[in-house]
Design a protein around this motif. Structure first.
Motif, PDB file in Angstrom:
ATOM      1  N   ASN A  50       0.829  -1.209   0.000  1.00  0.00           N
ATOM      2  CA  ASN A  50       0.000   0.000   0.000  1.00  0.00           C
ATOM      3  C   ASN A  50       0.866   1.263   0.000  1.00  0.00           C
ATOM      4  OD1 ASN A  50      -2.237  -1.647   0.124  1.00  0.00           O
ATOM      5  ND2 ASN A  50      -2.654  -1.282   2.293  1.00  0.00           N
ATOM      6  N   ILE A  51       1.890   1.251   0.851  1.00  0.00           N
ATOM      7  CA  ILE A  51       2.765   2.420   0.971  1.00  0.00           C
ATOM      8  C   ILE A  51       3.525   2.661  -0.327  1.00  0.00           C
ATOM      9  CG2 ILE A  51       4.874   3.268   2.090  1.00  0.00           C
ATOM     10  CD1 ILE A  51       3.825   1.982   4.693  1.00  0.00           C
ATOM     11  N   ARG A  52       4.098   1.607  -0.882  1.00  0.00           N
ATOM     12  CA  ARG A  52       4.896   1.759  -2.102  1.00  0.00           C
ATOM     13  C   ARG A  52       4.037   2.109  -3.306  1.00  0.00           C
ATOM     14  NH1 ARG A  52       8.543  -3.525  -0.450  1.00  0.00           N
ATOM     15  NH2 ARG A  52       9.901  -2.427   1.050  1.00  0.00           N
ATOM     16  N   ALA A  53       2.828   1.578  -3.366  1.00  0.00           N
ATOM     17  CA  ALA A  53       1.926   1.904  -4.477  1.00  0.00           C
ATOM     18  C   ALA A  53       1.556   3.382  -4.477  1.00  0.00           C
ATOM     19  CB  ALA A  53       0.665   1.052  -4.396  1.00  0.00           C
ATOM     20  N   ALA A  54       1.566   3.995  -3.284  1.00  0.00           N
ATOM     21  CA  ALA A  54       1.251   5.417  -3.157  1.00  0.00           C
ATOM     22  C   ALA A  54       2.491   6.294  -3.298  1.00  0.00           C
ATOM     23  CB  ALA A  54       0.566   5.680  -1.816  1.00  0.00           C
ATOM     24  N   GLY A  55       3.630   5.672  -3.610  1.00  0.00           N
ATOM     25  CA  GLY A  55       4.860   6.438  -3.791  1.00  0.00           C
ATOM     26  C   GLY A  55       5.698   6.599  -2.541  1.00  0.00           C
ATOM     27  N   GLY A  56       5.352   5.894  -1.462  1.00  0.00           N
ATOM     28  CA  GLY A  56       6.082   6.015  -0.210  1.00  0.00           C
ATOM     29  C   GLY A  56       7.211   5.012  -0.089  1.00  0.00           C
ATOM     30  N   ARG A  57       7.976   5.139   1.000  1.00  0.00           N
ATOM     31  CA  ARG A  57       9.120   4.273   1.245  1.00  0.00           C
ATOM     32  C   ARG A  57       8.947   3.581   2.591  1.00  0.00           C
ATOM     33  NH1 ARG A  57      14.049   7.430   1.808  1.00  0.00           N
ATOM     34  NH2 ARG A  57      12.681   8.859   2.933  1.00  0.00           N
ATOM     35  N   ALA A  58       9.188   2.273   2.608  1.00  0.00           N
ATOM     36  CA  ALA A  58       8.993   1.520   3.857  1.00  0.00           C
ATOM     37  C   ALA A  58       9.732   0.200   3.792  1.00  0.00           C
ATOM     38  CB  ALA A  58       7.504   1.275   4.099  1.00  0.00           C
ATOM     39  N   PHE A  59      10.029  -0.341   4.964  1.00  0.00           N
ATOM     40  CA  PHE A  59      10.565  -1.697   5.093  1.00  0.00           C
ATOM     41  C   PHE A  59       9.939  -2.328   6.320  1.00  0.00           C
ATOM     42  CE2 PHE A  59      13.581   1.228   7.093  1.00  0.00           C
ATOM     43  CZ  PHE A  59      13.750   0.679   8.349  1.00  0.00           C
ATOM     44  N   ALA A  60       9.965  -3.660   6.382  1.00  0.00           N
ATOM     45  CA  ALA A  60       9.263  -4.388   7.439  1.00  0.00           C
ATOM     46  C   ALA A  60      10.229  -4.963   8.462  1.00  0.00           C
ATOM     47  CB  ALA A  60       8.425  -5.504   6.848  1.00  0.00           C
ATOM     48  N   LEU A  61       9.749  -5.060   9.711  1.00  0.00           N
ATOM     49  CA  LEU A  61      10.491  -5.658  10.819  1.00  0.00           C
ATOM     50  C   LEU A  61       9.582  -6.670  11.513  1.00  0.00           C
ATOM     51  CD1 LEU A  61      11.883  -2.359  12.429  1.00  0.00           C
ATOM     52  CD2 LEU A  61      13.092  -3.850  10.813  1.00  0.00           C
TER      53      LEU A  61
END
Length: 254
Positions: A50-61
């Motif tokens: 969801n975040i990346r599709a909206a152009g955002g940056r994230a990684f999971a822990l």
């Protein structure tokens, strides 16, 4: 939208529910977001998508909380993932959202359930903050997610209420202690929000209507309602607010 470009945020319990809403909002505002979760890989993957599709940056822990060494394990994973992502080891925003709620009146709650609730909802955030402060830049933001149960009696969730009451106190203490570093510490206290945690309480149309009727707006909250408050507290606009408990119940029980 606020401007969180150049900021790094860690939100515990952000694979779904309120945490997911906050992660998506902070990412939309420009932050690099660490999406923490305990065990639901599929939900975490969906949040990242969801975040990346909206152009955002994230990684999971993926790190369980409420077990010995949880805070250290969380930040070991954070440091490794952040380095792999290409960022430095700094942290700007910490949102303590992860929590469990086990039902039980005073005559029903067991020592094991109480210990588990406190371990996840209170002990873990305390030591996560301790670890975070080694990495948090001056001017950082700590946001603790509490609950309406700390000011309104809900006898059926006694252990949960106690754990969240302790978080309110933690907010006050940290705000005083960290002010010299320009780190703000605030609490958001939601009411009933449509998440998986309270799905059983709104399983029928009548039950749903009763919960909605607690709010002055005659509706249940949405994760986005809480995320917007968190976005303000994470931004520079909130720089003169600390040690506060923000009621985000939609005017419940007025």
């Amino acid at each position: 939208m606020g401007d969180l470009r150049g900021k790094t945020a860690l939100i515990t319990g952000s694979s779904r529910g309120i945490g997911r809403g906050i992660a998506q909002r902070l990412a939309a505002d420009g932050a690099l977001v660490a999406v923490h979760y305990g065990s639901n890989d599929a939900a975490a993957k969906e949040t990242l998508e969801n975040i990346r599709a909206a152009g955002g940056r994230a990684f999971a822990l993926g790190v369980p909380l409420g077990v010995p060494g949880d805070a250290e394990a969380l930040f070991a994973a954070f440091d490794a993932e952040l380095a792999a992502y290409g960022g430095d080891s700094g942290l700007d925003i910490l949102v303590n959202n992860a929590a469990i709620s086990l039902p039980g009146h005073i005559g029903e709650v067991t020592p094991e359930e109480f210990d588990r609730t406190i371990a996840v909802n209170t002990k873990a955030p305390l030591f996560i903050v301790q670890q975070a402060l080694h990495r948090m830049r001056n001017g950082g933001r700590i946001i603790n997610i509490s609950s309406a149960v700390t000011t309104t009696a809900f006898p059926s969730t006694l252990a949960y209420a106690l754990s969240k009451g302790a978080m309110d106190t933690l907010t006050l203490t940290l705000a005083k202690d960290l002010g010299e570093r320009d780190i703000t510490v605030n609490t958001i206290a939601p009411g009933f929000v449509e998440t998986e945690m309270n799905a059983a309480l709104r399983a029928t149309p009548e039950a749903r209507a009763a919960l909605a009727g607690l709010s002055a707006f005659n509706r249940l909250g949405h994760p986005g309602d809480i995320a917007d408050v968190a976005a303000f507290l994470a931004s520079d606009d909130s720089r003169w607010i600390t040690g506060q408990r923000i009621d985000a119940t939609g005017g419940s029980m007025l």
